[in-house]
Design a protein around this motif. Structure first.
Motif, mmCIF file in Angstrom:
data_model
loop_
_atom_site.group_PDB
_atom_site.id
_atom_site.type_symbol
_atom_site.label_atom_id
_atom_site.label_comp_id
_atom_site.label_asym_id
_atom_site.label_seq_id
_atom_site.Cartn_x
_atom_site.Cartn_y
_atom_site.Cartn_z
ATOM 1 N N ARG A 156 32.548 33.267 36.088
ATOM 2 C CA ARG A 156 32.989 32.287 37.092
ATOM 3 C C ARG A 156 34.419 31.822 36.819
ATOM 4 O O ARG A 156 35.203 31.594 37.749
ATOM 5 N N GLU A 157 34.769 31.679 35.543
ATOM 6 C CA GLU A 157 36.134 31.262 35.215
ATOM 7 C C GLU A 157 37.138 32.322 35.655
ATOM 8 O O GLU A 157 38.219 32.000 36.145
ATOM 9 N N LEU A 158 36.795 33.592 35.472
ATOM 10 C CA LEU A 158 37.660 34.665 35.957
ATOM 11 C C LEU A 158 37.782 34.605 37.477
ATOM 12 O O LEU A 158 38.857 34.849 38.042
ATOM 13 N N GLY A 159 36.664 34.264 38.131
ATOM 14 C CA GLY A 159 36.683 34.112 39.580
ATOM 15 C C GLY A 159 37.617 32.997 40.017
ATOM 16 O O GLY A 159 38.323 33.114 41.027
ATOM 17 N N LYS A 160 37.651 31.923 39.256
ATOM 18 C CA LYS A 160 38.538 30.801 39.584
ATOM 19 C C LYS A 160 40.000 31.205 39.441
ATOM 20 O O LYS A 160 40.856 30.777 40.216
ATOM 21 N N VAL A 161 40.278 32.020 38.423
ATOM 22 C CA VAL A 161 41.646 32.530 38.253
ATOM 23 C C VAL A 161 42.022 33.376 39.466
ATOM 24 O O VAL A 161 43.150 33.274 39.981
ATOM 25 N N PHE A 162 41.087 34.183 39.951
ATOM 26 C CA PHE A 162 41.329 35.009 41.127
ATOM 27 C C PHE A 162 41.622 34.133 42.347
ATOM 28 O O PHE A 162 42.588 34.364 43.082
ATOM 29 N N ILE A 163 40.793 33.106 42.567
ATOM 30 C CA ILE A 163 40.996 32.224 43.728
ATOM 31 C C ILE A 163 42.326 31.500 43.626
ATOM 32 O O ILE A 163 43.039 31.332 44.628
ATOM 33 N N LYS A 164 42.704 31.071 42.439
ATOM 34 C CA LYS A 164 43.976 30.378 42.267
ATOM 35 C C LYS A 164 45.129 31.286 42.692
ATOM 36 O O LYS A 164 46.103 30.837 43.308
ATOM 37 N N GLY A 165 45.021 32.573 42.368
ATOM 38 C CA GLY A 165 46.036 33.519 42.809
ATOM 39 C C GLY A 165 46.109 33.604 44.323
ATOM 40 O O GLY A 165 47.196 33.694 44.901
ATOM 41 N N VAL A 166 44.944 33.554 44.979
ATOM 42 C CA VAL A 166 44.901 33.574 46.445
ATOM 43 C C VAL A 166 45.592 32.338 47.009
ATOM 44 O O VAL A 166 46.383 32.415 47.951
ATOM 45 N N LEU A 167 45.294 31.179 46.439
ATOM 46 C CA LEU A 167 45.915 29.938 46.898
ATOM 47 C C LEU A 167 47.430 29.975 46.714
ATOM 48 O O LEU A 167 48.179 29.395 47.507
ATOM 49 N N GLU A 168 47.882 30.658 45.675
ATOM 50 C CA GLU A 168 49.315 30.721 45.387
ATOM 51 C C GLU A 168 50.036 31.778 46.206
ATOM 52 O O GLU A 168 51.263 31.843 46.192
#
Length: 428
Positions: free
Chosen positions: A44-56
């Motif tokens: 899930r933490e890796l998933g959050k890193v992925f989503i943060k990239g999308v937001l950026e």
């Protein structure tokens, strides 16, 4: 154990043996459960890193987003998405235990509203992404998000003695709207902070897509000028982008981050082609980029693109013209890798005689042009073999060889292994 003739000592030994086996089994099950929870948590933490990239600003298709989120076991409905940015004042004063309790509060309050993901951003911001399905009416979504934000703000003050500002985005549909939601929420929380309001604000009427499209236009223009090696046009493109940013200082840094990935990639490719990776100026830029502090407000972004422009200008102005003839030749090879590239075709493209260009290329690179072309074609072929399931005759065609047998012979001469053996991993 039910035999009447069993002695007491034998019975006790049997019971102890059974007890020992049960305890070992319990310990093994407990360890396995802990391991599974750890794997799930890390996933899930890796998933959050992925989503943060999308937001950026990292770009994906709707299908790619959906698949990646599913892989990370993050469940977000595309029917309705809302993002809230919680900005915490005094978070640094919280103890480690207090910070954990604050995060738990965010998660607990969010759970009662919708499917959600909470992402930390820097030392002060916590990004809440909330999704709702078709069973939620517009009014119900509004009531739930408003109630959640107020509850979090009030509890943070009462239980942790910290001030929290919250910025709420508009409601959007589709996973591709995640970045738009985030930009709205960030602008809203900045407005709330500026007004020193203990409430939260929803941004209305801010068309971030318009600004994003304009920034993307400038970046695409710079990319095209870099591709054709038009130094003056590159400088003009960077200057135009800087002027636009100076007149639009309200743009949130997070909106610019997506464009910064594209700019950094383009200039990195230019620097690699020019052999400038080891220069101090480029190392400084890389240090800033890799350190995660590339953009600090619009002024910081302007400073950053000014440094990128300086790298390119310095390369064009302070290096011998012959170096750029070689650079243009290499770009020609890259762009025509699927064709039969001849010395005459490239020298005509550069406006040089074939003999002069051949001698110049050898002097500048230490490699004859024909060998360079073959090396680039085979490197491209190796990449296609590794990353696709294409037939060998298709790959041969994609790197400019009409005859697959000739391609195979050239491949083996260059790599000491056949294309088929390379694909199957037989390197001997």
């Amino acid at each position: 154990m039910l035999k009447l003739e069993m002695e007491p000592d034998t019975l006790l030994a049997t019971l102890n043996n059974v007890s020992s086996k049960i305890n070992k089994l319990r310990a093994l099950q407990q360890t396995e459960q802990q391991r599974s929870k750890l794997i799930e948590s890390n996933h899930r933490e890796l998933g959050k890193v992925f989503i943060k990239g999308v937001l950026e600003g990292k770009v994906y298709t709707e299908a790619q987003l959906s698949q990646r989120l599913s892989n990370y076991q993050l469940h977000l409905e595309s029917y309705c998405l809302v993002v809230v940015v919680f900005r915490v004042f005094g978070a640094s004063e919280l103890s480690a235990e207090g910070l954990r309790a604050w995060k738990q509060l965010l998660d607990n309050e969010s759970t009662s509203s919708a499917n959600h993901v909470i992402i930390e951003s820097g030392d002060t911001d916590f990004i809440g992404i909330y999704s709702f399905d078709e069973q939620h009416s517009v009014k119900l979504i509004e009531v739930q998000t408003n109630r959640m934000c107020r509850a979090i703000i009030e509890t943070a003050k009462r239980s942790f003695n910290i001030e929290v500002a919250a910025g709420l985005s508009k409601r959007h549909q589709g996973l591709l709207s995640l970045r738009q939601c985030y930009l709205e929420a960030e602008q809203a929380v900045s407005l709330t902070e500026k007004l020193k309001s203990s409430e939260f604000e929803a941004v209305e009427g801010v068309d971030w897509q318009q600004y994003t499209a304009q920034v993307d236009h400038y970046i695409s223009d710079i990319a095209e000028k870099i591709r054709v090696n038009d130094c003056q046009a590159i400088v003009t493109g960077f200057d135009s982008l800087a002027t636009y940013l100076k007149h639009n200082r309200m743009l949130p840094p997070s909106m610019l981050l997506g464009g910064s990935y594209a700019l950094h990639y383009m200039v990195s490719d230019f620097v690699r082609q020019c052999g400038l990776e080891r220069t101090q100026a480029w190392r400084d830029i890389q240090s800033t980029w890799l350190g995660g502090s590339t953009i600090e407000g619009v002024d910081g972004y302007i400073d950053w693109i000014t440094q990128l422009k300086a790298i390119i200008v310095d390369a064009y102005q302070n290096r011998h013209e012959s170096h750029y003839m070689i650079l243009k030749a290499k770009r020609y090879v890259t762009e025509h890798i699927d064709q039969a590239i001849t010395l005459k075709a490239v020298s005509d493209h550069l406006g040089l005689s074939p003999s002069y260009f051949s001698r110049l290329f050898s002097q500048e690179t230490g490699q004859c042009f024909v060998d360079y072309v073959r090396e680039q074609k085979i490197n491209t072929a190796k990449h296609l073999i590794r990353t696709t399931n294409k037939k060998m005759y298709q790959i041969a065609s994609l790197v400019g060889y009409e005859n697959v047998h000739y391609f195979s012979r050239v491949f083996k001469q260059t790599t000491d292994i056949t294309p088929v053996a390379f694909r199957t991993g037989k390197n001997s």
